[in-house]
Design an enzyme around this catalytic site. Structure first.
Site, PDB file in Angstrom:
ATOM      1  N   CYS A 109      -4.730  -1.491   4.039  1.00 50.76           N
ATOM      2  CA  CYS A 109      -4.407  -2.913   3.921  1.00 50.76           C
ATOM      3  C   CYS A 109      -4.168  -3.533   5.296  1.00 50.76           C
ATOM      4  CB  CYS A 109      -3.178  -3.112   3.044  1.00 50.76           C
ATOM      5  SG  CYS A 109      -3.488  -2.867   1.282  1.00 50.76           S
TER       6      CYS A 109
ATOM      7  N   HIS B  48      -0.666  -8.524   3.868  1.00 51.89           N
ATOM      8  CA  HIS B  48       0.764  -8.615   3.530  1.00 51.89           C
ATOM      9  C   HIS B  48       1.657  -8.510   4.758  1.00 51.89           C
ATOM     10  CE1 HIS B  48       1.484  -4.215   3.981  1.00 51.89           C
ATOM     11  NE2 HIS B  48       0.285  -4.066   3.457  1.00 51.89           N
TER      12      HIS B  48
END
Length: 558
Positions: free
Chosen positions: A464, A445
């Site tokens: 992440c 992301h």
């Protein structure tokens, strides 16, 4: 079962008188009887490191249930070829002594060059040669170690060779193609081939004496400085980077070419490439050649864990290099800097398939971050949720007033709600997230904290992968959708309403590689941010465990 090599036991060193004194049947029976006795002995006795690792496979290969056990290593040429193969496993970062090398050499010397040997010597040589071939084939095909036993967080798509080891060994011996057959088992990737070349290069450096440690009495050395330690720095860089000398009257001058070479060294070692020789650069200069060789060996093993078919087009994230690549036909066509998990919240190694992306995403706080970060932040600062544009939601999606919650109690006894951050400039996921199903709740992301990309060590996330070029990656992935122009992407993001877009399925591989080499032979090293190399190297330096080939035995149908 393939055709047997020979029905008689004949060796180059067998004397003519012995041949006259026994029939073929007698020779077969003597070999078979000794084989069974020695097989039991060498299976149970680890004296002198001669225990065999694959008794079940060997028993099946030699038809132990039959009256006659037929010999497979029938001539000196095959034995010498196998000894050469064992010696050369060093080229793949493996250790010859794991494959009975010394025992095989000694027995071969006795059998082929001495008149004073027993049938037992021939039997033992036969067993050790066959076992060595089994083990080397298994190690090249799938790695010496089981990846998940060494690193529970390594869940990348595994290398599974569709071979029957028993048939493989029988075929290699029957056709006398041992070396060629084993070459077909190594990983097909250029990265593996390049690392093998790098290993040879650094072993040559070691054989030449390696490099001396570098120290300086100066706080730092940089362009324009004149100091006696500059000449020592030149000599150190010469070892791994070639000619760094300049046409200078005084080699103590830190001039332009040396500055350029320091920058190159820093880039190859994942350091801030400013040409200034200070603490971090000196530490990298002083990593001994033996440690560099060990790092290469560890990463060769990692490549033997990785599936041969990553895909013609795929996303690869090298966690240790803080980088994302899109690879097409073995070439990186898109590259972005990345931020990965902190050492105590490691980004796991795994493979999945990306199937959609989300513009202007909301962010539902994961349980670990909720417990360890968000709830404690609210306890300290009640306005935290409002400032971060976060809402507290019940399972049915209805909103809960944060003021009605006992946050101190929630920090101790659990939290029955979920917290969602709305789209916006402060959203933790930024403008877009890229989704691929996995049990780790990890995805790729954007991020609002873009200042973190200036660092060379970018282990800042909770697991992440944040990337520096999120909208560029989105545009690349949507090339086959003409309606998704860059202008349309910007418009959707600015609207601030969550929008899901499906894409063609694309393989994603999150890997952890602390060294690699390019096609020109340039070797790159990265800091082992998760301390995974040492554990792997300790295991690599152990003898192969008896149970190490269970998966290979299953492939062989045992």
């Amino acid at each position: 079962m393939f055709l047997r090599l020979q029905t008689v036991f004949i060796l180059a060193g067998l004397s003519f008188s012995v041949l006259l004194s026994c029939t073929r049947k007698d020779a077969q029976a003597e070999f078979s009887d000794n084989f069974r006795v020695k097989f039991v002995s060498i299976t149970e006795d680890s004296a002198q490191g001669r225990v065999i690792f694959n008794p079940e496979l060997i028993a099946d290969l030699y038809d132990m249930d039959e009256d006659v056990v037929l010999k497979r290593w029938g001539n000196k040429q095959k034995v010498e070829q196998m000894i050469s193969v064992i010696q050369n496993v060093e080229e793949d970062g493996l250790h010859p002594n794991d494959y009975h090398l010394q025992a095989i050499e000694n027995l071969a010397e006795t059998v082929f060059y001495s008149r004073n040997y027993e049938v037992e010597d021939v039997v033992e040589l036969e067993l050790l040669l066959t076992d060595a071939l089994f083990v080397i084939a298994s190690h090249l095909a799938e790695g010496k170690l089981d990846a998940e036993n060494i690193d529970p967080q390594w869940n990348a798509s595994k290398r599974k060779m569709d071979i029957n080891l028993e048939a493989f060994v029988d075929s290699a011996l029957t056709n006398n193609t041992i070396e060629e057959s084993l070459k077909n088992l190594v990983p097909p990737y250029r990265e593996y081939r390049n690392l093998k070349k790098a290993l040879a290069k650094y072993r040559e450096v070691k054989a030449s004496g390696g490099w001396d440690s570098f120290e300086t009495s100066m706080p730092k050395l940089q362009k324009g400085v004149t100091h006696e330690d500059v000449a020592t720095l030149r000599k150190r860089l010469m070892v791994t980077q070639g000619d760094v000398y300049e046409n200078l009257e005084d080699e103590k001058i830190f001039a332009s070419k040396l500055h350029e070479q320091v920058v190159i060294f820093q880039k190859r070692n994942g350091l801030t490439a400013d040409g200034v020789v200070s603490k971090s650069t000196i530490e990298a200069l002083n990593i001994p050649v033996e440690e560099r060789i060990a790092t290469i060996e560890a990463n060769l093993e990692r490549w033997r864990w990785i599936n041969d078919d990553l895909g013609k087009k795929y996303i690869k994230v090298n966690i240790a290099n803080f980088e994302l690549q899109v690879v097409e036909n073995d070439t990186a066509v898109f590259v972005s800097d990345a931020i990965v998990g902190k050492p105590f919240r490691k980004t796991p190694v795994f493979s999945s398939v990306m199937n959609h992306l989300v513009f202007a995403p909301t962010w539902t706080v994961p349980p670990t971050i909720l417990k360890q970060d968000v709830i404690p932040a609210v306890v300290q600062k009640p306005s935290y949720l409002r400032e971060k544009n976060m809402k507290v939601l019940r399972n049915d999606g209805s909103e809960v007033d944060p003021a009605t919650i006992d946050w101190k109690k929630a920090a101790v006894s659990g939290f029955p709600y979920r917290i969602r951050q709305e789209p916006g400039k402060d959203n933790a996921l930024g403008a877009v997230k890229f989704m691929f199903p996995n049990k780790h709740s990890v995805y790729i992301h954007d991020t609002p904290t873009r200042n973190l990309f200036v660092h060379t060590d970018r282990s800042f996330s909770s697991g992440c992968i944040r990337i520096a070029k999120p909208l560029e990656l989105a545009a690349y992935l949507l090339q086959d959708k003409p309606e998704w122009t860059k202008a349309q992407i910007s418009k959707v993001v600015e609207q601030g309403r969550e929008r899901t877009v499906h894409i063609k399925p694309l393989a994603v591989h999150l890997l952890y590689l602390t060294t690699w080499a390019d096609d020109e032979g340039i070797v790159h090293f990265r800091k082992d941010i998760y301390d995974r190399d040492d554990v792997l190297l300790k295991a690599l330096n152990q003898k192969p465990p008896v149970a190490a080939l269970e998966e290979s035995k299953e492939m062989a149908g045992l």
